[in-house]
Design a protein around this motif. Sequence first.
Motif, mmCIF file in Angstrom:
data_model
loop_
_atom_site.group_PDB
_atom_site.id
_atom_site.type_symbol
_atom_site.label_atom_id
_atom_site.label_comp_id
_atom_site.label_asym_id
_atom_site.label_seq_id
_atom_site.Cartn_x
_atom_site.Cartn_y
_atom_site.Cartn_z
ATOM 1 N N VAL A 90 -14.535 -58.185 -35.256
ATOM 2 C CA VAL A 90 -13.558 -59.588 -35.921
ATOM 3 C C VAL A 90 -13.585 -60.223 -37.284
ATOM 4 C CG1 VAL A 90 -12.354 -61.476 -34.133
ATOM 5 C CG2 VAL A 90 -12.821 -59.368 -33.363
ATOM 6 N N LEU A 91 -14.880 -60.095 -37.124
ATOM 7 C CA LEU A 91 -15.091 -60.644 -38.655
ATOM 8 C C LEU A 91 -15.015 -59.879 -39.737
ATOM 9 C CD1 LEU A 91 -18.596 -62.525 -37.369
ATOM 10 C CD2 LEU A 91 -16.533 -63.541 -38.079
ATOM 11 N N VAL A 92 -14.886 -58.188 -40.041
ATOM 12 C CA VAL A 92 -14.524 -57.766 -40.622
ATOM 13 C C VAL A 92 -13.528 -57.572 -40.769
ATOM 14 C CG1 VAL A 92 -14.769 -55.137 -41.358
ATOM 15 C CG2 VAL A 92 -16.628 -55.863 -40.485
ATOM 16 N N LEU A 93 -12.724 -57.390 -39.917
ATOM 17 C CA LEU A 93 -11.070 -57.599 -39.780
ATOM 18 C C LEU A 93 -10.267 -58.762 -41.003
ATOM 19 C CD1 LEU A 93 -9.779 -55.468 -37.300
ATOM 20 C CD2 LEU A 93 -9.767 -54.766 -39.688
ATOM 21 N N PHE B 91 -8.385 -60.218 -49.058
ATOM 22 C CA PHE B 91 -7.827 -58.929 -49.852
ATOM 23 C C PHE B 91 -6.428 -58.502 -49.602
ATOM 24 C CE2 PHE B 91 -12.456 -57.888 -49.792
ATOM 25 C CZ PHE B 91 -13.023 -58.241 -50.848
ATOM 26 N N ARG B 92 -6.193 -59.674 -48.427
ATOM 27 C CA ARG B 92 -4.712 -59.161 -47.648
ATOM 28 C C ARG B 92 -4.147 -58.199 -47.575
ATOM 29 N NH1 ARG B 92 -0.725 -63.425 -47.949
ATOM 30 N NH2 ARG B 92 -1.865 -64.730 -47.592
ATOM 31 N N TRP B 93 -5.774 -57.223 -46.995
ATOM 32 C CA TRP B 93 -5.526 -56.082 -46.406
ATOM 33 C C TRP B 93 -6.390 -55.023 -44.672
ATOM 34 C CZ3 TRP B 93 -9.255 -51.373 -46.016
ATOM 35 C CH2 TRP B 93 -9.165 -50.551 -46.047
ATOM 36 N N SER B 94 -5.845 -54.731 -44.585
ATOM 37 C CA SER B 94 -6.648 -53.859 -43.472
ATOM 38 C C SER B 94 -6.336 -53.061 -43.823
ATOM 39 C CB SER B 94 -5.542 -54.338 -42.189
ATOM 40 O OG SER B 94 -4.392 -53.626 -42.274
ATOM 41 N N PRO B 95 -7.083 -51.676 -42.721
ATOM 42 C CA PRO B 95 -7.567 -50.623 -43.316
ATOM 43 C C PRO B 95 -6.187 -49.846 -41.843
ATOM 44 C CG PRO B 95 -9.037 -51.147 -41.519
ATOM 45 C CD PRO B 95 -8.175 -52.045 -42.109
ATOM 46 N N PRO B 96 -5.704 -48.619 -42.701
ATOM 47 C CA PRO B 96 -4.407 -47.957 -42.130
ATOM 48 C C PRO B 96 -4.812 -47.690 -40.502
ATOM 49 C CG PRO B 96 -5.273 -46.965 -43.720
ATOM 50 C CD PRO B 96 -6.664 -47.588 -42.679
ATOM 51 N N ILE B 97 -3.038 -47.702 -39.987
ATOM 52 C CA ILE B 97 -3.466 -47.977 -38.575
ATOM 53 C C ILE B 97 -3.530 -46.522 -38.111
ATOM 54 C CG2 ILE B 97 -2.478 -50.675 -38.201
ATOM 55 C CD1 ILE B 97 0.430 -49.379 -38.804
ATOM 56 N N VAL C 4 8.518 -49.112 -38.653
ATOM 57 C CA VAL C 4 7.038 -49.117 -38.117
ATOM 58 C C VAL C 4 6.296 -49.906 -37.098
ATOM 59 C CG1 VAL C 4 4.472 -48.542 -38.524
ATOM 60 C CG2 VAL C 4 6.169 -47.717 -40.166
ATOM 61 N N LEU C 5 6.537 -49.792 -35.835
ATOM 62 C CA LEU C 5 6.704 -51.098 -34.363
ATOM 63 C C LEU C 5 4.935 -50.605 -34.092
ATOM 64 C CD1 LEU C 5 9.712 -50.713 -33.275
ATOM 65 C CD2 LEU C 5 9.238 -52.902 -34.710
ATOM 66 N N ALA C 6 4.554 -51.604 -33.199
ATOM 67 C CA ALA C 6 3.180 -51.636 -32.664
ATOM 68 C C ALA C 6 3.685 -51.105 -30.680
ATOM 69 C CB ALA C 6 2.181 -52.340 -32.725
ATOM 70 N N ALA D 213 -2.772 -56.260 -38.684
ATOM 71 C CA ALA D 213 -2.295 -54.596 -39.079
ATOM 72 C C ALA D 213 -0.967 -55.494 -38.852
ATOM 73 C CB ALA D 213 -1.831 -53.979 -38.729
ATOM 74 N N PHE D 214 -0.101 -56.520 -38.089
ATOM 75 C CA PHE D 214 1.352 -57.203 -39.082
ATOM 76 C C PHE D 214 0.650 -58.181 -39.923
ATOM 77 C CE2 PHE D 214 5.424 -58.089 -37.857
ATOM 78 C CZ PHE D 214 5.645 -58.573 -38.087
#
Lengths: 317, 589, 317
Positions: free
Chosen positions: A151-154, A161-167, B74-76, B300-301
């Motif tokens: 959770v801390l990493v995300l 960075f307003r970034w998250s790993p690809p989903i 793109v939806l969850a 992600a959102f």
Amino acid sequence: MLRYIAWRLALLIPTLLAASVVVFLVMRVLPGDVSQVIAGDVAVSPAVREALAEELGLNDPLHVQYGQWLWSMVNGKFGGNSLESKESIRSIIGQQLPVTLLLTGYTLLLSILVSLPLGMLAARWSNRWPDYITRIVSLGGLSLPSLLVAVLVLLGLLLAFRWSPPILYASPWADPWTHLQIMIWPALILAWEQSSHLVRVTRASVLEALDRSYVATARSKGLAERVVLVKHALPNALIPTVTMIGLHFGVLISGAVILENIFGLPGIGRGIVHAAQVRDYPVVQSLAVLLVLFSLVVNLVVDIVYSRLDPRVGPSS
Amino acid sequence: MRLAALAILCALGSLAISCAADIVPPADNPQSFASPPPGFASATPVAPNAANGEVAAVEDPLQHESGKRGGTLVLANRSDPPAGFDTLRTSSIALHHVAGALFGPGNLVMRCRENMYLVCPYLATSWLANPGFTEWTFTIRDDVYWHDGTLFSAEDAKFWFDLVFYEATVGDKVRAPAYFKGELGDLESVEVIEHSRLRLTFAERNPFFPDILANPRFKIAHPRHLMQPRIEQGEVSISPIDVGLVGLGPFKLEKYDRGSVVSVRRFDQYWEKNADGESLPYLDGIDYVVMPDPFAMDVAFRSGRLDGGARGQGHYLTTQRKAGYLRDLGEDVVFSEMDGGNFRLAFNVLRPGPWQDPKVRRAIALWIDKRAALPTALRGFGWTSPDLGPPTLPVPTHFINWPKFDAGTLEEKRAEAERLLKEAGYAEGFSLGHLCRALNPVPCEFLEAQLSDLGIDLQLQLVDEGAWNRARTSLDYDTQQGRLTPSPIPEGTESVYGRYSENPDAYGKHEDPHVDELYRLLRNALTFEQRVKLWRDIETYLFVEQTYVIPIAESVNVAPYRSYVKGLVIPTEDGHTNTDFSTVWLDKT
Amino acid sequence: MKLGQKKPLRSRGQRMAALVSSTLALAKARPLGAIAASGLILMVLVALLADVVATHDPLQQTVRILEPPSAGHFFGTDDLGRDVFSRVVHGARATLFVGFLSLGLATASGVAIGTVSAYRGGTFDLLVQRFVDVFLGFPFLVAALIVVVALGPSSISAALAIALALAPQIARLSRAAVLSTKEEGYVEAARASGAGPARIIWRHLLPNSFPPILAQITGYLGTAVVAETALSFLRLGVPPPDPSWGRMLQEGVQQYFEVAPWAIMFPGLALAITVLSAALLGDQLRNLVWAKENAHPKVKVESGTLTLGSQGMEPRD
């Protein structure tokens, strides 16, 4: 040696059978069945529910159910179809297993790459700053639950960075860059935890070896300390490190469950826990037996490596 | 005056046919109607006539604005759709969310997009009933195609109803009927007449059949031409995934990666058109990304990887999580709010204990501070239930005005509660079990703390989903708070409040024949006023006189969407299962 | 090393004084160990005296939800308006109960299995080890799910589940330790003098093989406490309404970490202190054992034979 390996391999079959019977029986102890779970949060008349249980084969006697499952394991169907999703278990394994194998593979690779040199470094300069830093970092890995770290990493990535790993998970063959961006985080988090255990083992074994007479002899021959470390201390450190990996396998898979959930990896850890929750019996049975088999093989390999490194253990003992 | 009454009637969900009745003149086959029964005079069973272009009695606001074409939404999605995507097997929201795109928003009929209390045509152009409401005849559209290009026919609809109602038997193998079979009534026969008409005959009067059929959970996902041959060969448990998810909806399957994504793409032969006569849907496709973890969805959102959130308890936002969305995205995010069912405490009075005394149950009802449930158990979204029954029916607020929960009189009510408990002989309190879903223990914790002040020790019996599904139909608990989806018409609530032996899934477990009697009277009521009065009687009996069930609060589900997502149809009253994507478009360049 | 410096003792007061002074001497010699031990003792005391230490009823809900730390609520409040400080204090009770109980169960069963298996040797040993392999490979969270659902959620179920994961590891460690002691001269001597297997195991093997693995087992306390968090992630941990650190972490970290970090940080901190203390104490115990072994030349530790027991030896600390 070959006879020993053959004997151990032959032992796999009864072990797996025993494991499958245990899993089969304990799953049936649990209240509720899949026909109720998949209907979800709605009223279902008892007659419909009963018909559904019949359709899914849940009303067959236990030995018949077990026999059907076992036969499907032998004839290559790996347990038939999931009761919950209707998919073939073979295709479920085909999708889920590589993900978890890659994740645990990266984790082991990272943690060995990190913990062996660091362990040696910490031993070489024991009670000096490289040692202290290594110990502090490893204690962090031991004491922070992976859930919290994830959770801390995300959150850190998001806020900084307003970034998250690809989903969307991608296999390394289809899209290596996406694969890397997704897998690096859970692999790093798991590796921190794993290498925290390993580095302590390595450090201690190297320290122990450095005190041995053969090391003293080597030193007296005027060999460089680096050579002494790599040639003499390292092999000694490998045995407990390799053993530790075997011991920790079940725990590693469980650690993967949480991270597979949070990072959206369609892995086997997440798959088996979900299947158990919805009482998808054949899936739990097949995946559990697969994981046990996997662990047996890992431990067998560990034992073989072990007996190579230390001739006293193995066939003769 | 008459129109107002009609509106109320519509709102009550009691309308047997489209509410366009007064506006649209009787069209085809008027001779098949006899004079309607008293009380339904204003609602003469008439079919809206699509052929004359008069369907849109109330104009669809969404169709005024022509959406931009293109783009992928793109939806969850909360999890993999279970049961092989079979709408006859599961009511999981993980399937409904995807099914709206794959199988379409409706059945032969659907809830109207602009007003979900009305019934609109979907795969049928018109429908009518015989005077006794035992026979319903639907005229099926002739321009609807399955995703493999096969024309949809009345035979296909018949096949679906057969699967719903009857056990298909091949050799010694049996295919179970649909889980919602009981909701639709007691079907005697279904037959195709004049090749495009489908006639359903019921054993009993079934005046609300189209209202029930318009429930968005009942989607047609079973292509006869692909399934029937395989069922005849003995594959009785075949499900939509086994035939490649060939549906009738605006989007067809592109790929399904288990545990990862369900991708659907525009189906070019989809029949619905917007007001300008342009074909729908606007979107190129939708990716439903499987995200079992709500926190992962939030991240992600907020980082811009999702256009919309998942439906489902646990994924719906809380006040705290919503704050994060607003901070990162500000005006770039909008929140859909929809009714989320009510949070209630129900007793199993068939199990011996102090709670078998109605005074004890009433005392507990009076004691609970419903206000306190909002920030805690409901995570900040919702409102308190009135002291007297919740309007289970979708009603305009001016119609049934149950007194609102009055926090000011809480002290008096609590004093009364203590008096009642003492009178019942339990002044010292007692221990009470409570069945609790491990998935969301917070409401249970709320109740535990509330009741401990009254001296009642609520013992939480925490169970996972598998065990919960078993337990709620058994008598193996003292109280529970499960959240079943009640029917939109009052008659349908019997499955939730009726006697245990008739309805094992019912909330409260009782064998009170008076409840049967009240429901029987309700079913036989012929006038609107009678129905309203009887429904009030039922509520008073269930929630006050006997207090089998204590309504505590009505929850609101909140789902996030990016503000460039337009044309979403999410009725506040039942957005949870109402998934409709053919009018959605993306307002971005 | 000042261990074993026992003087003839006369009065109770003198005995106490001697105990205090030897403890102090030990603490002075091993400050890290002292700190670790006090950390654990502190946590145990907090758990035992929770009713006195807590400022509020840990279950008392208010409408003042997620308030930051203040004089009224030292650690702020959680999402149900409960006092986080009091919940952390009471959580110590549940968490440490699960930790110690699971460790006790795992140690008792693991040592028994490992010792008997190693002592009997041969085919019996082989079979038992394959049995242990099954549990090593079985994913811990699935085993936990089965235990908790079958027995109903409680602290005891959680402890059982964790014990199930730890026991095979301890069995392996214990087996390795016994294998090395088994060949020692004094065991041979005891056998020659007609001692029965029970007596040999009880009087000779256990006393000599247990100390080296005790250090490892102490470290497992941390593993058990972290495992409770993993169980909580799947809602299998200590059931509500009673607080536990794992549950507080799990509930808060994904729901309101950003708005109310205090509700997560403090239980996380308590957890980290406990795990760190257990790990450090394990290290220090290991050193003590090592020192003791070196003081008794007949218990000679040879590299390889006592591979696992020798993990973390720190001869030069």
